[in-house]
Design a protein around this motif. Structure first.
Motif, PDB file in Angstrom:
ATOM      1  N   GLN A 106      -5.678  -4.109  -6.945  1.00 14.01           N
ATOM      2  CA  GLN A 106      -6.797  -5.056  -6.946  1.00 14.01           C
ATOM      3  C   GLN A 106      -6.319  -6.482  -6.908  1.00 14.01           C
ATOM      4  O   GLN A 106      -7.059  -7.370  -6.503  1.00 14.01           O
ATOM      5  N   ILE A 142      -8.515   2.155  -4.655  1.00 12.03           N
ATOM      6  CA  ILE A 142      -8.885   1.369  -5.835  1.00 12.03           C
ATOM      7  C   ILE A 142     -10.229   1.833  -6.363  1.00 12.03           C
ATOM      8  O   ILE A 142     -11.244   1.739  -5.690  1.00 12.03           O
ATOM      9  N   SER A 175      -8.052  -5.981  -1.105  1.00 10.62           N
ATOM     10  CA  SER A 175      -7.025  -5.333  -1.920  1.00 10.62           C
ATOM     11  C   SER A 175      -5.627  -5.660  -1.385  1.00 10.62           C
ATOM     12  O   SER A 175      -5.476  -6.165  -0.276  1.00 10.62           O
TER      13      SER A 175
END
Lengths: 169, 384
Positions: free
Chosen positions: A67, A149, A88
């Motif tokens: 992240q 993520i 990301s």
């Protein structure tokens, strides 16, 4: 007989059978780029090319994702992480690993990364060592799990808790 | 068909502990009950249970093929429109299914009658497939039952075979999932995972509440690893209605049981079966509730109830019987009342398993009332 002659359990018994003890090693080839692959002379140049393209495609799908940049560089070193259009961060592709599947002899090609201490890693984080060329890796390292993520959890299961009862019937 | 008393194995609780059977007693009430067993003849099993199970299964599968192509029928079954294409695609691409259980009312005479299909999240699997098998082996070994006593039970063998067949085509890795707080559901997925392992298939466990949704629309485990195939012991219609539901169709996740099972786990299928196969000897008359009063001699069931909840009976000759449950809106069916048989003051319901599209075995649950719940007792059976 209308029933099975032998029924057994592997995992639920008091002494579960160990299933991980027999993992084998696999011979694979690891190169930083197409030139190295061609120079090694183990594979036809054409295959070095197509395998690299396949690893690049896999890279998009399975590369570790972070992240933020700090977490990514903590694993892969500064300057080794790039931001994706989605926001990301992913490590740079640092090479590819070519092998053939245990059954059927099908060729596969996987992206590899280099952590901050110089060890090659597959997309799942398995350590592949520092050597290039012909190397030996654990069987499981040849099929890394894709990463993504996670933005949210607990999006399933609320109706069961509201019911105070079980899912099954 | 008889109900016969027999001494319990004195050490059965230790045996249960030894083999991971942790829900033999639920909320302090016995669930596994081996103080008696049901005995069938081979003819009863083959003619009255096995053959109709195969036939009803084929009828149900033929209906899935029809429903996925009909917006009118999907609407009638109250399946949310946003999932129609996904469901149809899962059927047309042949996404595999593993198992189902049909609940039959059977008294040893005449045709068994279908109460309902449990084709999405059937439980009582471990006790049907494994623990009653072990009970019979030990009771024969200890001389409590004669050698040659048999049981209708190929369930585990067919489960292992199915996993071996499915394995090459399932996106990896495979996860088994159930509600965290349910010992019964957790035990059932542990057991299925055991069967998958016997078929050489690697897998992991995750609580349904722990599943994550990634920015790119894929579903993840607690380490952010992408889940390839999810075996979920969790109602598909609940997943549809929950927060992550809308992400399912584009997630790339393969589900077992597959999305098309939402057609068969829906009690509206019972009305459709009766329309397509009226007066079939193994079916009870059924139709969608019309909003009026429940006629005498009929039973009302919500499309989406599980475990015998929210059932209402208007018994022949008067008298009402109902089971509580969560507040459920939505459509209901009316099914003709057909009494469960009574043995020693107990009302047994026969669960007939289908694995790999084959009749695979049975499990008996009985209750002191005419509505079988998840707190009913499970009793073993034999073929004599």
């Amino acid at each position: 007989m209308k029933r099975t002659r032998l029924t057994r359990l592997l995992l639920m018994g008091v002494v579960p059978v160990a299933l991980t003890a027999c993992e084998g090693e696999r011979q694979v080839q690891l190169y930083a780029n197409v030139q190295e692959c061609v120079a090694a002379g183990q594979l036809p140049a054409e295959q070095c090319n197509t395998d690299f393209a396949a690893a690049q495609n896999e890279h998009e799908r399975v590369a570790p994702r972070y992240q933020n940049q700090i977490d990514c560089t903590a694993d892969f070193g500064s300057g080794q992480c790039v931001q994706q259009p989605s926001g990301s961060f992913m490590p740079l592709l640092m090479g590819y690993m070519i092998g053939s599947a245990m059954t059927g002899g099908r060729q596969y090609s996987q992206p590899v990364y280099r952590d901050r201490s110089g060890e090659f890693r597959n997309a799942g984080g398995a350590d592949l060592g520092k050597s290039k060329g012909q190397i030996s890796v654990p069987e499981s390292a040849t099929q890394p799990q894709a990463r993504a993520i996670t933005m949210a959890r607990s999006g399933f299961g609320s109706r069961a808790s509201a019911r105070g009862s079980w899912g099954g019937g | 068909m008889k109900r016969i008393h027999i001494g319990e194995r004195t050490d059965w609780r230790q045996t249960a502990d030894q083999y991971g059977f942790r829900f033999h007693t639920i909320d302090g009430e016995p669930y596994w009950d081996e103080s008696a067993y049901y005995a069938f003849t081979l003819e009863q099993i083959e003619r009255d249970i096995e053959a109709p199970t195969e036939e009803i299964h084929e009828m149900a599968m033929a209906l899935v093929a029809e429903v996925v192509g009909s917006e009118q029928l999907l609407t009638r079954l109250a399946i949310p429109q946003r999932y129609w294409d996904w469901i149809a695609q899962s059927w047309r691409s042949g996404e595999p299914h593993l198992y189902g259980r049909m609940d039959l009312a059977y008294d040893g005479h005449g045709p068994a009658k279908l109460y309902e299909l449990n084709y999405d999240t059937p439980t009582s699997l471990y006790e049907s497939a494994f623990f009653q098998w072990l009970w019979l082996e030990q009771q024969i070994e200890r001389g409590a039952l004669p050698r040659g006593t048999d049981q209708f039970n190929l369930i585990q063998e067919l489960l292992v075979q199915s996993f071996a067949t499915l394995a090459p085509n399932l996106p990896k890795p495979l996860y088994f999932s159930a509600v965290r707080q349910s010992p019964e559901d957790q035990g059932t997925v542990e057991y299925l995972r055991d069967c998958a392992t016997q078929a050489g298939l690697e897998s992991k466990l995750i609580a349904i509440e722990d599943i994550g949704l990634a920015r790119d629309g894929r579903f993840t485990d607690l380490d952010d690893g992408v889940i390839g195939t999810l075996f979920k012991l969790y109602p598909i219609e609940d997943m549809f209605a929950e927060q992550f539901g809308p992400a399912l169709p584009d997630s790339g996740l393969q589900l077992i049981e597959p999305p098309w099972k939402s057609i068969l786990s829906n009690k509206g299928i019972l009305s459709l079966l009766w329309e397509r196969f009226p007066n079939h000897p193994n079916l009870l008359a059924a139709r969608d509730a019309d909003g009026g009063a429940l006629p005498e001699g009929w039973v009302e069931k919500p499309f989406f109830s599980r475990e015998g909840s929210n059932i209402r009976m208007n018994l022949p000759g008067g008298g009402q019987l109902s089971s509580d449950g969560p507040d459920l809106d939505g459509p209901r069916i009316w099914q003709q009342y057909h009494a469960l048989p009574e043995f020693d003051g107990q009302f047994p319901l026969l669960g007939s398993w289908v694995v790999a599209d084959r009749p695979a075995g049975i499990g008996m649950r009985e209750d002191r009332t005419r509505i079988t719940r998840n707190t009913s007792h499970f009793l073993p059976h034999v073929i004599v």
